[in-house]
Design a protein around this motif. Structure first.
Motif, PDB file in Angstrom:
ATOM      1  N   LEU A  99     -24.076 -22.425  15.690  1.00 56.44           N
ATOM      2  CA  LEU A  99     -22.859 -22.819  16.401  1.00 56.44           C
ATOM      3  C   LEU A  99     -21.889 -23.604  15.524  1.00 56.44           C
ATOM      4  O   LEU A  99     -20.718 -23.731  15.856  1.00 56.44           O
ATOM      5  CB  LEU A  99     -23.228 -23.666  17.631  1.00 56.44           C
ATOM      6  N   LYS A 100     -22.385 -24.116  14.397  1.00 57.08           N
ATOM      7  CA  LYS A 100     -21.529 -24.920  13.519  1.00 57.08           C
ATOM      8  C   LYS A 100     -20.441 -24.086  12.847  1.00 57.08           C
ATOM      9  O   LYS A 100     -19.365 -24.588  12.567  1.00 57.08           O
ATOM     10  CB  LYS A 100     -22.375 -25.599  12.436  1.00 57.08           C
ATOM     11  N   ASP A 101     -20.727 -22.825  12.572  1.00 58.75           N
ATOM     12  CA  ASP A 101     -19.763 -21.990  11.855  1.00 58.75           C
ATOM     13  C   ASP A 101     -19.632 -20.633  12.547  1.00 58.75           C
ATOM     14  O   ASP A 101     -20.306 -19.671  12.192  1.00 58.75           O
ATOM     15  CB  ASP A 101     -20.200 -21.805  10.399  1.00 58.75           C
ATOM     16  N   LEU A 102     -18.742 -20.573  13.514  1.00 59.00           N
ATOM     17  CA  LEU A 102     -18.548 -19.341  14.270  1.00 59.00           C
ATOM     18  C   LEU A 102     -17.609 -18.364  13.566  1.00 59.00           C
ATOM     19  O   LEU A 102     -17.394 -17.265  14.038  1.00 59.00           O
ATOM     20  CB  LEU A 102     -18.024 -19.661  15.671  1.00 59.00           C
ATOM     21  N   LYS A 103     -17.071 -18.765  12.416  1.00 56.55           N
ATOM     22  CA  LYS A 103     -16.243 -17.849  11.628  1.00 56.55           C
ATOM     23  C   LYS A 103     -17.110 -16.951  10.748  1.00 56.55           C
ATOM     24  O   LYS A 103     -16.647 -15.945  10.241  1.00 56.55           O
ATOM     25  CB  LYS A 103     -15.258 -18.643  10.775  1.00 56.55           C
ATOM     26  N   ASN A 104     -18.373 -17.327  10.594  1.00 53.95           N
ATOM     27  CA  ASN A 104     -19.313 -16.530   9.819  1.00 53.95           C
ATOM     28  C   ASN A 104     -19.794 -15.367  10.691  1.00 53.95           C
ATOM     29  O   ASN A 104     -20.417 -15.583  11.737  1.00 53.95           O
ATOM     30  CB  ASN A 104     -20.485 -17.422   9.386  1.00 53.95           C
ATOM     31  N   LYS A 105     -19.518 -14.148  10.261  1.00 53.92           N
ATOM     32  CA  LYS A 105     -19.854 -12.972  11.070  1.00 53.92           C
ATOM     33  C   LYS A 105     -21.360 -12.827  11.298  1.00 53.92           C
ATOM     34  O   LYS A 105     -21.795 -12.359  12.350  1.00 53.92           O
ATOM     35  CB  LYS A 105     -19.296 -11.706  10.419  1.00 53.92           C
ATOM     36  N   MET A 106     -22.157 -13.238  10.310  1.00 55.09           N
ATOM     37  CA  MET A 106     -23.618 -13.148  10.467  1.00 55.09           C
ATOM     38  C   MET A 106     -24.096 -14.106  11.563  1.00 55.09           C
ATOM     39  O   MET A 106     -25.010 -13.779  12.323  1.00 55.09           O
ATOM     40  CB  MET A 106     -24.329 -13.465   9.146  1.00 55.09           C
ATOM     41  N   ASN A 107     -23.491 -15.278  11.646  1.00 59.62           N
ATOM     42  CA  ASN A 107     -23.847 -16.227  12.697  1.00 59.62           C
ATOM     43  C   ASN A 107     -23.544 -15.633  14.071  1.00 59.62           C
ATOM     44  O   ASN A 107     -24.360 -15.725  14.989  1.00 59.62           O
ATOM     45  CB  ASN A 107     -23.084 -17.544  12.525  1.00 59.62           C
ATOM     46  N   VAL A 108     -22.390 -15.010  14.198  1.00 60.50           N
ATOM     47  CA  VAL A 108     -21.998 -14.410  15.470  1.00 60.50           C
ATOM     48  C   VAL A 108     -22.944 -13.257  15.821  1.00 60.50           C
ATOM     49  O   VAL A 108     -23.355 -13.106  16.975  1.00 60.50           O
ATOM     50  CB  VAL A 108     -20.524 -13.941  15.432  1.00 60.50           C
ATOM     51  N   MET A 109     -23.329 -12.466  14.812  1.00 60.48           N
ATOM     52  CA  MET A 109     -24.268 -11.362  15.058  1.00 60.48           C
ATOM     53  C   MET A 109     -25.630 -11.900  15.510  1.00 60.48           C
ATOM     54  O   MET A 109     -26.246 -11.355  16.432  1.00 60.48           O
ATOM     55  CB  MET A 109     -24.417 -10.500  13.800  1.00 60.48           C
ATOM     56  N   ASP A 110     -26.102 -12.976  14.867  1.00 62.55           N
ATOM     57  CA  ASP A 110     -27.384 -13.566  15.267  1.00 62.55           C
ATOM     58  C   ASP A 110     -27.288 -14.153  16.679  1.00 62.55           C
ATOM     59  O   ASP A 110     -28.236 -14.048  17.462  1.00 62.55           O
ATOM     60  CB  ASP A 110     -27.830 -14.629  14.263  1.00 62.55           C
ATOM     61  N   LEU A 111     -26.158 -14.764  17.016  1.00 62.80           N
ATOM     62  CA  LEU A 111     -25.982 -15.276  18.380  1.00 62.80           C
ATOM     63  C   LEU A 111     -26.031 -14.128  19.387  1.00 62.80           C
ATOM     64  O   LEU A 111     -26.627 -14.263  20.460  1.00 62.80           O
ATOM     65  CB  LEU A 111     -24.650 -16.027  18.505  1.00 62.80           C
ATOM     66  N   ALA A 112     -25.437 -13.000  19.034  1.00 61.30           N
ATOM     67  CA  ALA A 112     -25.482 -11.830  19.917  1.00 61.30           C
ATOM     68  C   ALA A 112     -26.918 -11.338  20.067  1.00 61.30           C
ATOM     69  O   ALA A 112     -27.339 -10.934  21.165  1.00 61.30           O
ATOM     70  CB  ALA A 112     -24.583 -10.725  19.385  1.00 61.30           C
ATOM     71  N   ASP A 113     -27.705 -11.378  18.980  1.00 62.55           N
ATOM     72  CA  ASP A 113     -29.118 -11.000  19.065  1.00 62.55           C
ATOM     73  C   ASP A 113     -29.882 -11.942  19.999  1.00 62.55           C
ATOM     74  O   ASP A 113     -30.721 -11.497  20.791  1.00 62.55           O
ATOM     75  CB  ASP A 113     -29.779 -11.002  17.673  1.00 62.55           C
ATOM     76  N   TYR A 114     -29.608 -13.240  19.863  1.00 61.44           N
ATOM     77  CA  TYR A 114     -30.241 -14.204  20.776  1.00 61.44           C
ATOM     78  C   TYR A 114     -29.853 -13.919  22.228  1.00 61.44           C
ATOM     79  O   TYR A 114     -30.681 -13.938  23.132  1.00 61.44           O
ATOM     80  CB  TYR A 114     -29.844 -15.642  20.409  1.00 61.44           C
ATOM     81  N   ARG A 115     -28.562 -13.643  22.452  1.00 63.32           N
ATOM     82  CA  ARG A 115     -28.095 -13.337  23.802  1.00 63.32           C
ATOM     83  C   ARG A 115     -28.853 -12.138  24.378  1.00 63.32           C
ATOM     84  O   ARG A 115     -29.346 -12.179  25.505  1.00 63.32           O
ATOM     85  CB  ARG A 115     -26.589 -13.041  23.788  1.00 63.32           C
ATOM     86  N   ASP A 116     -28.967 -11.096  23.572  1.00 61.14           N
ATOM     87  CA  ASP A 116     -29.658  -9.894  24.032  1.00 61.14           C
ATOM     88  C   ASP A 116     -31.132 -10.183  24.324  1.00 61.14           C
ATOM     89  O   ASP A 116     -31.676  -9.692  25.328  1.00 61.14           O
ATOM     90  CB  ASP A 116     -29.526  -8.778  22.991  1.00 61.14           C
ATOM     91  N   ALA A 117     -31.769 -10.978  23.482  1.00 56.53           N
ATOM     92  CA  ALA A 117     -33.189 -11.308  23.697  1.00 56.53           C
ATOM     93  C   ALA A 117     -33.369 -12.177  24.932  1.00 56.53           C
ATOM     94  O   ALA A 117     -34.322 -11.998  25.693  1.00 56.53           O
ATOM     95  CB  ALA A 117     -33.745 -12.016  22.468  1.00 56.53           C
ATOM     96  N   LEU A 118     -32.465 -13.100  25.141  1.00 58.72           N
ATOM     97  CA  LEU A 118     -32.549 -13.960  26.327  1.00 58.72           C
ATOM     98  C   LEU A 118     -32.293 -13.176  27.599  1.00 58.72           C
ATOM     99  O   LEU A 118     -32.856 -13.488  28.660  1.00 58.72           O
ATOM    100  CB  LEU A 118     -31.561 -15.131  26.195  1.00 58.72           C
ATOM    101  N   ASN A 119     -31.457 -12.164  27.520  1.00 61.11           N
ATOM    102  CA  ASN A 119     -31.185 -11.313  28.681  1.00 61.11           C
ATOM    103  C   ASN A 119     -32.339 -10.374  29.003  1.00 61.11           C
ATOM    104  O   ASN A 119     -32.503  -9.951  30.147  1.00 61.11           O
ATOM    105  CB  ASN A 119     -29.912 -10.483  28.456  1.00 61.11           C
ATOM    106  N   ALA A 120     -33.127 -10.035  27.991  1.00 61.04           N
ATOM    107  CA  ALA A 120     -34.188  -9.035  28.169  1.00 61.04           C
ATOM    108  C   ALA A 120     -35.330  -9.550  29.041  1.00 61.04           C
ATOM    109  O   ALA A 120     -35.549 -10.695  29.227  1.00 61.04           O
ATOM    110  CB  ALA A 120     -34.749  -8.633  26.804  1.00 61.04           C
TER     111      ALA A 120
END
Length: 120
Positions: A99-120
């Protein structure tokens, strides 16, 4: 996140996790507070991930989602490290540090992975 109060809260959460692990009493409140900063900054992915995270911790008294794998995923594979043991504190610390660096595309992709895993 760019808000100085949000960054201080992120640092506090990371310090607390490092010192005492997952203390649900303070952690859930801190995550809810952090979510309000994300709402103010209008970052929908972060808002959703934080809500799913504290709901997951409330339900499980732990964080059972593994750190996203950085290897490219095959069609029939999950984007998370399923073959490794989950270290709840390490995984949650990683999620919060993203969450510290949301301009980093890899961070945003990992957050999306977490979102998907939490939704599953």
């Amino acid at each position: 996140m760019e808000n100085k109060k949000a960054l201080k809260l992120i640092d506090k959460i990371l310090t607390d996790l490092g010192q005492s692990g997952i203390n649900t009493d303070t952690l859930i409140e801190d995550l809810k507070t952090l979510r309000t900063f994300a709402l103010d900054q209008q970052v929908p992915l972060v808002v959703k991930v934080l809500r799913l995270t504290y709901e997951h911790i409330e339900e499980n008294d732990s964080f059972l989602i593994p750190i996203p794998d950085d290897e490219p995923i095959e069609e029939n594979e999950t984007p998370l490290e399923s073959d490794k043991d989950v270290d709840p504190v390490e995984s949650l610390m990683y999620l919060i540090s993203l969450l510290k660096d949301l301009k980093n595309k890899m961070n945003v992709m990992d957050l999306a992975d977490y979102r998907d895993a939490l939704n599953a």
